[in-house]
Design a protein around this motif. Structure first.
Motif: not given
Lengths: 365, 365, 365, 365
Positions: B98, B2-3, B176, B75, B77, B11, B8, B81-82, B32-33
């Motif tokens: 994570c 995820v992410g 970020w 994960i 992100t 990742g 990025a 967003m965890h 990605s969302s």
């Protein structure tokens, strides 16, 4: 010289340092308060019998009265024995070169400061690490703005020789240096003041407040042997100082790091002929003492070309040579540690002790 | 995963790390969302279209339903967003690996912890530096008492990439990571938690109280970019932690020093295949990863003989391999950072912020 | 893969290296000439039973015939077993990635070269150290003239694992590497060719003549375990090469130094993420992999930001990735070691043996 | 002192070195053959006018005749001016401390040796690097067998100050040191003899034959500025020596490496207070000057505790102090370089020149 008789340590260092540039000659001394030891020590050092004193007050009087009296006295006794001889010689009009820290107590320090203020003679404190060429170059680089605005200042001085409570045996150096009456403080006074002096010398920043967490790890030890200190400087810079005598693997691990908006520098006393200089966005430089490019500045306080290491004794010698220049009227002594440096060190010790005694709180000026 | 879609950073690191020991295969992702970016990123990575999701909840549901569903999800992100994906996958019975820190807020962290407690699936936090072989060896040496009683623990993690306020430009990583909503904290969370985790992992000591002095030196910066922290551990050990992103000349200067009554060790992440070990009263040893004598311990978490350096990716890979062992039932995961490590990190961040916010006071558990 | 079955060493390295960038998948192998060991090894590595061969010729034939046949074969057998499989696969039109040195004898090398010349398939030799990012950057810097005209080139590769005659025990690696039939040469072939290849790769200079003084210090050893070699290059540059497996304290001490009229560089494989660059008359720079300023060049062959070390496996992986690019038609393979590099290495070995055999005389091309 | 007047370099080094331990006083000198410069130089150094000579023969005569005549003379002239004063003072019965190399020609060297043989006075050659404490400790360790049987000996001395032909400008040091008549050899004599002396001193091995490849890279240069030398020792040990003055980034890169059957050591003059000691099969030790454990040996030739660096001047001072002990009858001078060391150096120079002149052939004793 006052102190530094047989069995002493730092006296021999002062004697070598004073000889290196051929600007001083040892001609008189009150090397011990024990008459027999004073005499024998003087003989060891080829001091004429009539100038081998056992009483520093007598020495001050007699030397002041001689036409060929000494130009300056080196005081190399334990901390609690700095004040009386310093005052005696200053009052006799004889320049004083005194080992650090200034004194064992604030009261002693205050009295020395009064004597300095009232005297025509000079007072020089041997924060010898300021004599290292690259330390002086670092100061110049910061003064010229090559690091930009200083944000972070970190100094540490780590040793391991007191990891165990060797003062309980026959280690004389350990004995007096861990005796609260003689030393006034432990790691803080013995080496912490060097680190504090060094960061002030190099950055020109004034510490406005600090917070200390001190420990006495050694069993039965009566003075601090480790201290972590946070520092806040005028102008917003922040810092950290660590002094320890219980860190196995460290001999004389005096290290300095300064970071500004434009660049950072790092220096380590155990390999003092190199310093790194890292301008932001460029590769880090290895600056050598008197070496190519950025190494030029240090060359003014050095005796031999780069690549041939100078060490602790040469840095110490530079203090003595600058003192000779100052006293001889050919230098302004701007780089020499003096009574103000000594009082700063006393403030540092006292503020750390107060902070830690209160559980670790901020102590401002 | 995820992410970790196009553009990025971390990742890609997770993907390489998971591949190195051939224990994982990337077969599904909500990279990605943004649906289009999710699809394109999946294509880049040879993920089959029917397993390229743009919604992590859908992914959790769908993968849990498949016979050949994923064993675990990574994960990767940003911090804020965890929590949601972690909870979704845990509730779906899928193991979670994570990135750190655990979350951007204590509330998010608390919710993850609840989900972990209620789940049968495992939760692993990638404090990847604990995968370095010599770090694991250091832990063993301390556990076996080779350093004696621990007195001093010092960790630092210094970088320079935020010396200037590059987040104002088009540096997405900086944007970020300096955004309080997305990151929760600055240097403290991004790298300080790594340093804090490392010293806990290696020494086994529990920090009982701390005091922090945090700064935001970057113009207009909304999170800390520098912090000096004093630490007090159960049993009397003391420590110091420094995290900074404004120290020119430092790339990823993660360093660890531990001193006990019998010996000291020092390690630096940028040259991670060596560590010094200094037994009191003996010459310092240069211990190499898997090398002669003391180097043996590290050999268990290494792929190639000593002298051929392993690096960051291999240390990270060890976390993934240990995770595979744990999930596969052939390992106990005793060395793996987990939810407790994550909550410790959150306590560290929150305690530092509280301490510094109060002007620099001690904060206990 | 041919070779690399259970108990082998370099095969596992090739497998990890090939996986790191996700450009290769291991799908077939003749991992051992022993059928049972071949089968078991294949099973360990998840190779399907129908592609687990015990005869490399059969593998070449069968894979060439499959629609989904392998793109390339990795040959990771001992030196004397390079030629036959290399020729078989080249003749089958399958690309070959072969471990170094090229062969155990000049005759074997010649036959491989003939096969390469007659083949459409590519031949790549894994002189993996050329995959280190800073090595490639050094090459670029020299090509661009940043060192001026090259005068001095020094390479060394020192190990200590054969200080004692461990080949007499059960050390399998030592056994074949000190067996003249299997290895062809000792330190010279195993590590000296790496050093020779590295200095040629970085400087672009051609060695015109050399003089070698070889020894077999290990009791009863039949191959060289130490060699000092003087080198003369076209254009007047001179050099020195040292290869040793009997130098206590050296694990994989591959070092390179190049000095020109304008600057010098130094690099050490055991800490490969830094290189020093010393422009005449300026302070030495510490260049980091992908780091600030001069570090840029290396960034093209790297996976993670500077300060997070990449190591041996990543450098090796770059060879595999470049090979994938070359074979895939998206790269020109200009940096890849090939048959010419292999023949150069064979010349180096043979010339050194001839020189030393004659008592240490100059041997020209 | 003979030589060492205004503008000279090494004279000042000798003067500081002789002062450090307070065993010598400079009271007479023929500092220049130019009477006015001799007088002025003497005045600079506080030499009484009646002992300021401009003719070294007159000085030898006059000082020998004085009741308070000098104990020893330091000869610090260029190489071609060593023989005449050395012979004059030896014949006058005055001990001679002479800079290296022994002479500019074999003929001069032979004449000095004859004078030494015929004299009661001592002759000491200042191969000062043998005064470094860790070098003496290394010698002891090898003597005691701690490295086992010695197999490999490597020494190098690299500088960069002659990378360009600065002798064409106003660099006086470069001018005489590249003048064949005054210097006799280039890098070989100036620094190569130091490296050769050092490896002989430390290992006790005798070089039986050598092969040299010498170059003069500097445009128009008449002496060698670079040399690679292979060495064969009695007993079978082999070695390599590199001397260069054209290697950018090297200031005074004198390095020594010795490998035996049981252990290896490495030392670098630019950071002379540490040495590594690598016993086979154990982790490498960092031995410090006078430090814990293995550092003990060096402590006998040191003035200050470990961790406070001593440098080039202190090592040089130890030669002067040992000379004082020898002359004073309280030492046997066993560690002092003497006429034999000087003749060895001359053999080294001459053999290298002969070897290289013949295209690089082996030259035996």
């Amino acid at each position: 010289m006052v102190g530094g008789g047989r069995g002493a340590f730092i006296g021999a260092v002062h004697r070598i340092a004073s000889r290196i540039d051929d600007r001083w000659e040892l001609v008189a001394g009150a090397l011990s308060s024990d008459p027999e030891r004073a005499r024998a020590s003087a003989e060891d050092l080829n001091i004429a019998p009539d100038r081998a004193y056992s009483d520093f007050r007598e020495m001050a009087r007699a030397e002041a009265a001689r036409a060929d009296g000494i130009d300056a006295v080196s005081i190399v006794t334990p901390n609690h024995m700095h004040a009386e001889p310093a005052i005696a010689f200053l009052e006799a009009g004889i320049h004083v070169i005194c080992d650090k820290p200034l004194a064992a107590t604030p009261e002693q320090a205050r009295r020395i400061a009064e004597a300095v203020n009232g005297a025509k003679a000079r007072f020089i404190l041997t924060h010898n690490y300021t004599g290292y060429p690259l330390i002086r170059q670092a100061r110049e680089m910061i003064e010229r703005g090559e690091l930009g605005e200083i944000r972070l200042v970190q100094a540490e001085y780590a040793q391991d020789w007191l990891t165990e409570s060797v003062e309980k045996g026959d280690n004389k150096q350990a004995a007096w240096r861990t005796n609260p009456e003689m030393a006034g403080a432990g790691a803080l006074g013995d080496i912490g003041t060097h680190a504090f002096n060094l960061l002030s010398f190099v950055t020109g920043l004034r510490c406005e407040s600090l917070l200390a967490d001190l420990q006495s790890f050694g069993a039965g030890r009566q003075v601090d042997d480790n201290g972590h200190v946070l520092l806040r400087f005028g102008g917003g810079a922040r810092g950290m100082l660590w002094a320890s005598q219980v860190a196995p693997g460290n001999e004389n691990g005096l290290r300095l790091r300064v970071y500004g908006t434009k660049a950072g520098i790092e220096w380590h006393q155990e390999n003092p002929n190199v310093m790194t200089f890292a301008p932001l966005g460029e590769p880090k430089r290895i600056v050598t003492r008197g070496g190519a490019g950025l190494g030029g500045g240090a060359g003014r306080w050095t005796r031999i070309p780069p690549g041939h290491p100078e060490g602790y004794l040469e840095g110490f010698a530079t203090i003595y040579t600058d003192a000779a220049d100052l006293i001889g009227g050919v230098g302004d002594g701007a780089l020499l540690p003096n009574i103000d440096s000594g009082l700063e060190g006393m403030w540092f010790i006292e503020a750390c002790q107060r902070s830690s005694g209160a559980g670790g709180t901020w102590v401002a000026r």
